[in-house]
Design a protein around this motif. Structure first.
Motif, PDB file in Angstrom:
ATOM      1  N   ARG A  46       3.669 -10.335  13.415  1.00 21.49           N
ATOM      2  CA  ARG A  46       4.270 -11.658  13.200  1.00 21.49           C
ATOM      3  C   ARG A  46       4.847 -11.804  11.796  1.00 21.49           C
ATOM      4  N   GLU A  47       4.415 -10.944  10.895  1.00 18.16           N
ATOM      5  CA  GLU A  47       4.895 -11.028   9.519  1.00 18.16           C
ATOM      6  C   GLU A  47       5.974  -9.981   9.291  1.00 18.16           C
ATOM      7  N   PHE A  48       7.003 -10.360   8.605  1.00 19.19           N
ATOM      8  CA  PHE A  48       8.065  -9.417   8.290  1.00 19.19           C
ATOM      9  C   PHE A  48       7.610  -8.491   7.177  1.00 19.19           C
ATOM     10  N   GLN A  49       7.857  -7.213   7.367  1.00 23.45           N
ATOM     11  CA  GLN A  49       7.540  -6.235   6.346  1.00 23.45           C
ATOM     12  C   GLN A  49       8.810  -5.459   6.021  1.00 23.45           C
ATOM     13  N   SER A  50       9.237  -5.545   4.780  1.00 28.02           N
ATOM     14  CA  SER A  50      10.416  -4.790   4.378  1.00 28.02           C
ATOM     15  C   SER A  50      10.050  -3.322   4.245  1.00 28.02           C
ATOM     16  N   THR A  51      11.055  -2.484   4.168  1.00 26.05           N
ATOM     17  CA  THR A  51      10.787  -1.053   3.991  1.00 26.05           C
ATOM     18  C   THR A  51      10.079  -0.798   2.668  1.00 26.05           C
ATOM     19  N   ASP A  52      10.380  -1.606   1.656  1.00 30.81           N
ATOM     20  CA  ASP A  52       9.692  -1.468   0.373  1.00 30.81           C
ATOM     21  C   ASP A  52       8.207  -1.799   0.501  1.00 30.81           C
ATOM     22  N   GLU A  53       7.894  -2.846   1.277  1.00 25.56           N
ATOM     23  CA  GLU A  53       6.492  -3.210   1.496  1.00 25.56           C
ATOM     24  C   GLU A  53       5.759  -2.109   2.248  1.00 25.56           C
ATOM     25  N   LEU A  54       6.400  -1.538   3.253  1.00 25.41           N
ATOM     26  CA  LEU A  54       5.784  -0.459   4.016  1.00 25.41           C
ATOM     27  C   LEU A  54       5.575   0.772   3.142  1.00 25.41           C
ATOM     28  N   PHE A  55       6.566   1.091   2.311  1.00 24.34           N
ATOM     29  CA  PHE A  55       6.451   2.237   1.414  1.00 24.34           C
ATOM     30  C   PHE A  55       5.318   2.025   0.415  1.00 24.34           C
ATOM     31  N   ALA A  56       5.219   0.821  -0.152  1.00 24.16           N
ATOM     32  CA  ALA A  56       4.155   0.524  -1.107  1.00 24.16           C
ATOM     33  C   ALA A  56       2.786   0.625  -0.440  1.00 24.16           C
ATOM     34  N   MET A  57       2.679   0.160   0.803  1.00 22.38           N
ATOM     35  CA  MET A  57       1.426   0.234   1.540  1.00 22.38           C
ATOM     36  C   MET A  57       1.053   1.705   1.787  1.00 22.38           C
ATOM     37  N   GLU A  58       2.019   2.505   2.169  1.00 27.05           N
ATOM     38  CA  GLU A  58       1.755   3.918   2.417  1.00 27.05           C
ATOM     39  C   GLU A  58       1.376   4.648   1.129  1.00 27.05           C
ATOM     40  N   MET A  59       1.972   4.265   0.014  1.00 30.23           N
ATOM     41  CA  MET A  59       1.624   4.885  -1.266  1.00 30.23           C
ATOM     42  C   MET A  59       0.177   4.567  -1.648  1.00 30.23           C
ATOM     43  N   LYS A  60      -0.262   3.336  -1.414  1.00 33.45           N
ATOM     44  CA  LYS A  60      -1.650   2.961  -1.710  1.00 33.45           C
ATOM     45  C   LYS A  60      -2.616   3.766  -0.840  1.00 33.45           C
ATOM     46  N   ILE A  61      -2.291   3.876   0.425  1.00 31.11           N
ATOM     47  CA  ILE A  61      -3.133   4.642   1.341  1.00 31.11           C
ATOM     48  C   ILE A  61      -3.161   6.109   0.926  1.00 31.11           C
ATOM     49  N   THR A  62      -2.003   6.638   0.569  1.00 32.88           N
ATOM     50  CA  THR A  62      -1.915   8.039   0.142  1.00 32.88           C
ATOM     51  C   THR A  62      -2.789   8.286  -1.075  1.00 32.88           C
ATOM     52  N   GLN A  63      -2.756   7.389  -2.046  1.00 36.69           N
ATOM     53  CA  GLN A  63      -3.573   7.553  -3.249  1.00 36.69           C
ATOM     54  C   GLN A  63      -5.060   7.548  -2.910  1.00 36.69           C
ATOM     55  N   LYS A  64      -5.470   6.673  -2.016  1.00 38.12           N
ATOM     56  CA  LYS A  64      -6.877   6.642  -1.608  1.00 38.12           C
ATOM     57  C   LYS A  64      -7.268   7.930  -0.888  1.00 38.12           C
ATOM     58  N   LEU A  65      -6.368   8.446  -0.058  1.00 36.81           N
ATOM     59  CA  LEU A  65      -6.663   9.683   0.658  1.00 36.81           C
ATOM     60  C   LEU A  65      -6.702  10.885  -0.288  1.00 36.81           C
ATOM     61  N   ILE A  66      -5.874  10.881  -1.315  1.00 35.08           N
ATOM     62  CA  ILE A  66      -5.920  11.951  -2.320  1.00 35.08           C
ATOM     63  C   ILE A  66      -7.276  11.939  -3.016  1.00 35.08           C
ATOM     64  N   THR A  67      -7.744  10.754  -3.390  1.00 35.60           N
ATOM     65  CA  THR A  67      -9.051  10.634  -4.031  1.00 35.60           C
ATOM     66  C   THR A  67     -10.147  11.156  -3.110  1.00 35.60           C
ATOM     67  N   TYR A  68     -10.086  10.778  -1.845  1.00 33.96           N
ATOM     68  CA  TYR A  68     -11.071  11.258  -0.880  1.00 33.96           C
ATOM     69  C   TYR A  68     -10.993  12.775  -0.723  1.00 33.96           C
ATOM     70  N   ALA A  69      -9.787  13.302  -0.606  1.00 35.72           N
ATOM     71  CA  ALA A  69      -9.613  14.749  -0.441  1.00 35.72           C
ATOM     72  C   ALA A  69     -10.227  15.513  -1.611  1.00 35.72           C
ATOM     73  N   LYS A  70     -10.092  14.972  -2.802  1.00 39.27           N
ATOM     74  CA  LYS A  70     -10.691  15.619  -3.974  1.00 39.27           C
ATOM     75  C   LYS A  70     -12.214  15.622  -3.889  1.00 39.27           C
ATOM     76  N   THR A  71     -12.791  14.543  -3.354  1.00 38.31           N
ATOM     77  CA  THR A  71     -14.251  14.477  -3.265  1.00 38.31           C
ATOM     78  C   THR A  71     -14.808  15.502  -2.281  1.00 38.31           C
ATOM     79  N   VAL A  72     -14.012  15.882  -1.288  1.00 40.76           N
ATOM     80  CA  VAL A  72     -14.460  16.890  -0.315  1.00 40.76           C
ATOM     81  C   VAL A  72     -13.853  18.257  -0.629  1.00 40.76           C
ATOM     82  N   GLN A  73     -13.291  18.378  -1.826  1.00 41.42           N
ATOM     83  CA  GLN A  73     -12.664  19.612  -2.294  1.00 41.42           C
ATOM     84  C   GLN A  73     -11.615  20.101  -1.302  1.00 41.42           C
ATOM     85  N   GLY A  74     -10.784  19.175  -0.866  1.00 45.86           N
ATOM     86  CA  GLY A  74      -9.763  19.494   0.116  1.00 45.86           C
ATOM     87  C   GLY A  74      -8.375  19.223  -0.407  1.00 45.86           C
TER      88      GLY A  74
END
Length: 74
Positions: free
Chosen positions: A23-51
């Motif tokens: 129901r909420e409009f999401q611009s491509t910039d908003e989607l990209f920013a959301m994916e970047m935040k998720i990516t950063q969290k996953l990088i941190t997690y990957a480092k904790t499992v030495q992956g």
């Protein structure tokens, strides 16, 4: 050779649905920013499992790591 035989590769596949809020409009910039935040969290997690984190398309990720019974050598 024994360590190589005992080692196993672990792969975690993740898919993030960026369109959970239809129901909420999401611009491509908003989607990209959301994916970047998720990516950063996953990088941190990957480092904790030495992956390593690899992207597998928009909103799709794979984390590769190893597990085994042998001791790690420095």
């Amino acid at each position: 050779m024994q360590t190589a035989r005992e080692a196993q590769i672990a792969v975690q596949l993740l898919e993030v649905d960026a369109f959970l809020r239809p129901r909420e409009f999401q611009s491509t910039d908003e989607l990209f920013a959301m994916e970047m935040k998720i990516t950063q969290k996953l990088i941190t997690y990957a480092k904790t499992v030495q992956g390593a984190l690899k992207t597998a398309g928009t909103g799709r990720f794979a984390i590769f790591t190893h597990t085994g019974h042998g001791e790690e050598t420095n």
